[in-house]
Scaffold this motif. Structure first.
Motif, mmCIF file in Angstrom:
data_model
loop_
_atom_site.group_PDB
_atom_site.id
_atom_site.type_symbol
_atom_site.label_atom_id
_atom_site.label_comp_id
_atom_site.label_asym_id
_atom_site.label_seq_id
_atom_site.Cartn_x
_atom_site.Cartn_y
_atom_site.Cartn_z
ATOM 1 N N THR A 1 0.839 -1.184 0.000
ATOM 2 C CA THR A 1 0.000 0.000 0.000
ATOM 3 C C THR A 1 0.883 1.246 0.000
ATOM 4 O O THR A 1 2.103 1.152 -0.176
ATOM 5 C CB THR A 1 -0.960 -0.029 1.215
ATOM 6 N N SER A 2 0.276 2.404 0.195
ATOM 7 C CA SER A 2 1.049 3.649 0.186
ATOM 8 C C SER A 2 0.434 4.670 1.122
ATOM 9 O O SER A 2 -0.763 4.612 1.426
ATOM 10 C CB SER A 2 1.125 4.227 -1.232
ATOM 11 N N GLY A 3 1.254 5.607 1.558
ATOM 12 C CA GLY A 3 0.827 6.697 2.419
ATOM 13 C C GLY A 3 1.221 6.484 3.861
ATOM 14 O O GLY A 3 0.917 5.447 4.453
ATOM 15 N N LEU A 4 1.915 7.480 4.441
ATOM 16 C CA LEU A 4 2.272 7.436 5.861
ATOM 17 C C LEU A 4 1.935 8.756 6.541
ATOM 18 O O LEU A 4 2.655 9.220 7.424
ATOM 19 C CB LEU A 4 3.767 7.112 6.036
ATOM 20 N N GLY A 5 0.832 9.361 6.109
ATOM 21 C CA GLY A 5 0.397 10.621 6.705
ATOM 22 C C GLY A 5 -0.418 10.408 7.954
ATOM 23 O O GLY A 5 -0.286 9.397 8.655
ATOM 24 N N GLY A 6 -1.325 11.359 8.242
ATOM 25 C CA GLY A 6 -2.083 11.320 9.475
ATOM 26 C C GLY A 6 -2.969 10.099 9.601
ATOM 27 O O GLY A 6 -3.078 9.502 10.664
ATOM 28 N N MET A 7 -3.647 9.717 8.524
ATOM 29 C CA MET A 7 -4.522 8.548 8.556
ATOM 30 C C MET A 7 -3.813 7.315 8.008
ATOM 31 O O MET A 7 -3.853 6.245 8.598
ATOM 32 C CB MET A 7 -5.791 8.821 7.739
ATOM 33 N N SER A 8 -3.154 7.467 6.886
ATOM 34 C CA SER A 8 -2.503 6.325 6.254
ATOM 35 C C SER A 8 -1.343 5.792 7.087
ATOM 36 O O SER A 8 -0.940 4.641 6.922
ATOM 37 C CB SER A 8 -2.003 6.714 4.864
ATOM 38 N N GLY A 9 -0.815 6.610 8.004
ATOM 39 C CA GLY A 9 0.281 6.170 8.867
ATOM 40 C C GLY A 9 -0.085 4.996 9.745
ATOM 41 O O GLY A 9 0.791 4.341 10.327
ATOM 42 N N ALA A 10 -1.381 4.702 9.851
ATOM 43 C CA ALA A 10 -1.832 3.573 10.663
ATOM 44 C C ALA A 10 -1.567 2.228 9.998
ATOM 45 O O ALA A 10 -1.565 1.188 10.662
ATOM 46 C CB ALA A 10 -3.328 3.718 10.925
ATOM 47 N N GLN A 11 -1.349 2.211 8.688
ATOM 48 C CA GLN A 11 -1.306 0.946 7.959
ATOM 49 C C GLN A 11 -0.190 -0.008 8.415
ATOM 50 O O GLN A 11 -0.456 -1.200 8.604
ATOM 51 C CB GLN A 11 -1.195 1.223 6.456
ATOM 52 N N PRO A 12 1.051 0.460 8.602
ATOM 53 C CA PRO A 12 2.087 -0.476 9.039
ATOM 54 C C PRO A 12 1.803 -1.095 10.407
ATOM 55 O O PRO A 12 2.015 -2.297 10.608
ATOM 56 C CB PRO A 12 3.353 0.389 9.073
#
Length: 669
Positions: A249-260
């Motif tokens: 996936t992609s994105g490590l911002g405010g919301m997407s940072g939750a993915q890892p």
């Protein structure tokens, strides 16, 4: 700064003396420069609008200052008025206030702007690239002053970040009513947002940014964990584990940072690409991602090694996701589950960075050549979709994560349409997972904040929630036992997973019964002095609060998914059933003009009034959505509606009569 000085600054509001101009801090994650969309006359209007907050004798100096900001950043943030005190959620008693409800809201506002929580704190943006708490620092100062001085028979009305004023109301009324971005329907294009936000007359509140209910990435970790776990359950054999299997996936911002973090909890190998080095570094330093890699060859080698070891690990790659999809295909790395969580609701202003050009060059083009930037974004989306299609042909399960990826890819001409040329070839995660498994049964992201700021209060509330859910589980019907068990497992491991960023907060998925019983137990604990006051809330991404045809209501098939009655009824219904504050927003998640979403906040202070309010409001907040979803003929919602009516006197929901397909055989020939 001592607490008395802090209180004095809050009570002061706009300062008596014009503050000196401040240098911008170094090494902070700044918001991208916005599109230069205003004419000369409109820029003058934007400055005229901004100067309304200040006495006339300051206007000449501030006009020059604001013109400089507008030219440099595309917005007027009024940075010189940012307070000097540290921004974080203090214990509730640290706030000057005449009512504890107002103090709780002040705490939540400061948590949204805490640099450890917020994506672009200098620009008052909490997450999503443009999810703002306020448009400028003058609005923050005035709002905090109003909250500090209001009584419990006044209500503060917030117009897209602007505090319109305190109005007489009653103790039972909400203390704050928030709207964000509520436009006349024909004025909700992306350029409309750019224009009217630059003029200082509206803002994009996202979901929980502009409603003061964001609790850091934890807020979405739980939903992401449920989504990733069930995505793997869809493709793996019953006893097979996700360890050693790829979630790309992609994105490590405010919301997407939750993915890892969610991937680690689910037990897979998570590879998450992020083009902004500061965002990737921040998540790594916070412990939300295990490994940071900048080189593609190193990434390929590391991933192959982790697959061999059947590992559970999260890897952040500083680079473009398009290139990762392509490289994994070329190197025969099998991706089991794939998605994307770049901020494609905001595609032309830094929400998505195209492959083939650097991060810095993209930021230059956003301001200097937006037409070329848009062209490159759409080229990149077509290229990304092509790579995903190749992986899907090998068996990858790809889902849209509600960030408008498929919507914007379709607008770019990418090959992502189903054979009927109406639907997308890939489902949204709500269609396949959260809708039928959770929302239709009333399960959604219930959350709370311990206003004392004490970790021991969070531990106590965790245990209370666990005890309540364990008791409910004993009598739960088979239809919801998996949801119950996943949440019991979640709360047992919550402390060990180190989810807290900013306030002492927690989230779990619960239905109306669970939310009400947990909240009542919290209120009793506060009354008995076992914990300090607790703020309840939820993500807008829930059963009832949001009408979003490409996300929250994407599994509504009766033709009503483009209507927004549910969200409007939700905020109105919550407001007179006991919410401490309510909010309704245009935009959030999938984009401006694509969704209407509402939320609430409620303070539990141990009183009988709080118990009455939580019972009335939490029940309606969930069952409003159950009623709408059951009328849409959703099987799980029909079960939930019938069950609720059996146990709740006074509830009468209009249920549909189901129609057999055979009656259409001879119609419309």
């Amino acid at each position: 700064m001592n607490n008395n000085t802090f209180k004095q600054q809050i009570l002061q509001g706009i300062p008596d003396k014009l503050p000196a101009k401040k240098p911008y801090p170094e090494n902070v994650n700044r918001a991208p420069r916005r599109k230069d969309i205003l004419s000369k006359e409109e820029k003058q209007l934007a400055i005229r609008n901004a100067l309304r907050y200040f006495p006339k004798e300051w206007h000449k100096e501030l006009a020059e200052d604001f013109a400089e900001e507008l030219n440099a950043y595309g917005r007027i943030y009024m940075y010189r008025f940012k307070p000097d005190y540290k921004m974080y959620a203090r214990p509730i008693e640290a706030y000057p206030a005449k009512t504890v409800q107002a103090a709780a809201i002040m705490l939540m506002i400061q948590n949204n702007l805490d640099p450890a929580v917020a994506q672009h704190p200098e620009e008052l943006i909490t997450y999503g690239g443009n999810g703002a708490v306020f448009q400028n620092w003058a609005q923050y100062l005035l709002t905090m002053q109003y909250l500090a001085t209001m009584s419990d028979t006044q209500t503060l009305h917030m117009y897209s970040g602007h505090p319109m004023g305190l109005f007489p109301s009653s103790k039972n009324a909400p203390r704050v009513v928030v709207t964000n971005g509520m436009m006349i329907p024909n004025y909700s294009t992306q350029d409309d947002w750019e224009k009217y936000n630059a003029l200082g007359v509206t803002q994009y509140g996202q979901m929980t940014a502009g409603s003061y209910m964001y609790i850091g990435p934890q807020g979405i970790v739980h939903g992401t964990t449920i989504t990733v776990m069930n995505a793997f359950r869809k493709i793996l054999k019953k006893e097979e584990k996700p360890s050693g299997k790829i979630f790309l996936t992609s994105g490590l911002g405010g919301m997407s940072g939750a993915q890892p973090k969610a991937g680690n909890i689910a037990g897979c190998i998570t590879v998450c690409a992020e083009v902004n080095p500061k965002a990737a570094k921040k998540r790594h330093e916070q412990g939300w991602v295990d490994v940071l890699i900048n080189n593609m060859d190193e990434l390929i080698a590391r991933v192959k090694d982790e697959i061999t070891k059947k590992a559970t690990i999260s890897i952040a790659f500083t680079g473009n996701i398009v290139e990762v999809w392509e490289a994994f295909y070329e190197h025969d790395i099998y991706v089991h589950v794939g998605s994307d969580q770049t901020s494609l609701h905001n595609p032309w202003s830094g929400g998505y960075y195209p492959a083939g050009i650097t991060f810095e060059e993209s930021n230059r083009l956003i301001k200097e050549n937006p037409a070329l930037f848009k062209e490159k974004v759409q080229q990149s989306l077509r290229r990304q979709a092509d790579a995903i299609n190749k992986h899907a042909a090998r068996g990858t399960y790809f889902f849209d994560y509600g960030n408008a990826f498929l919507l914007e890819a379709s607008r770019a001409g990418a090959d992502i349409m189903a054979p009927n040329r109406i639907d997308f070839k890939y489902p949204s995660y709500v269609q396949d997972i959260l809708g039928p498994m959770c929302f239709d049964y009333g399960f959604g992201p219930f959350r709370w904040v311990c206003t004392s700021g004490k970790p021991e209060d969070l531990e106590a509330t965790d245990q209370i929630a666990l005890d309540v859910m364990t008791e409910i589980m004993q009598k739960a019907p088979a239809e919801i036992r998996l949801q119950m068990q996943d949440n019991i497992t979640w709360i047992k491991n919550a402390k060990a997973n180190k989810l807290v960023v900013g306030s002492q907060a927690r989230i779990l998925y619960a239905d109306a019964e669970g939310r009400m019983k947990i909240a009542k137990a919290f209120n009793n604990a506060v009354a008995q002095g076992k914990t300090g006051p607790v703020v309840l809330g939820r993500d807008h991404h829930d059963v009832s609060g949001t009408d979003s045809p490409f996300r929250e209501t994407s599994n509504i098939y009766d033709g009503s998914k483009f209507t927004a009655d549910m969200a409007i009824h939700n905020v109105i219904g919550d407001s007179f059933r006991g919410a401490t504050w309510v909010s309704i927003h245009n935009g959030g998640g999938v984009g401006w003009g694509e969704v209407i979403n509402g939320g609430f906040g409620m303070l539990l202070n141990g009183t009988k009034e709080a118990e009455t309010n939580l019972t009335n409001m939490l029940f309606y907040d969930v069952n409003n959505g159950i009623a709408r979803r059951s009328w849409a003929r959703n099987e799980g919602a029909l079960f939930a509606a019938k069950r609720e009516m059996q146990r709740t006197p006074g509830l009468q929901i209009t249920l549909p009569h189901l129609v057999d397909d055979e009656i259409f055989n001879d119609l419309f020939k």
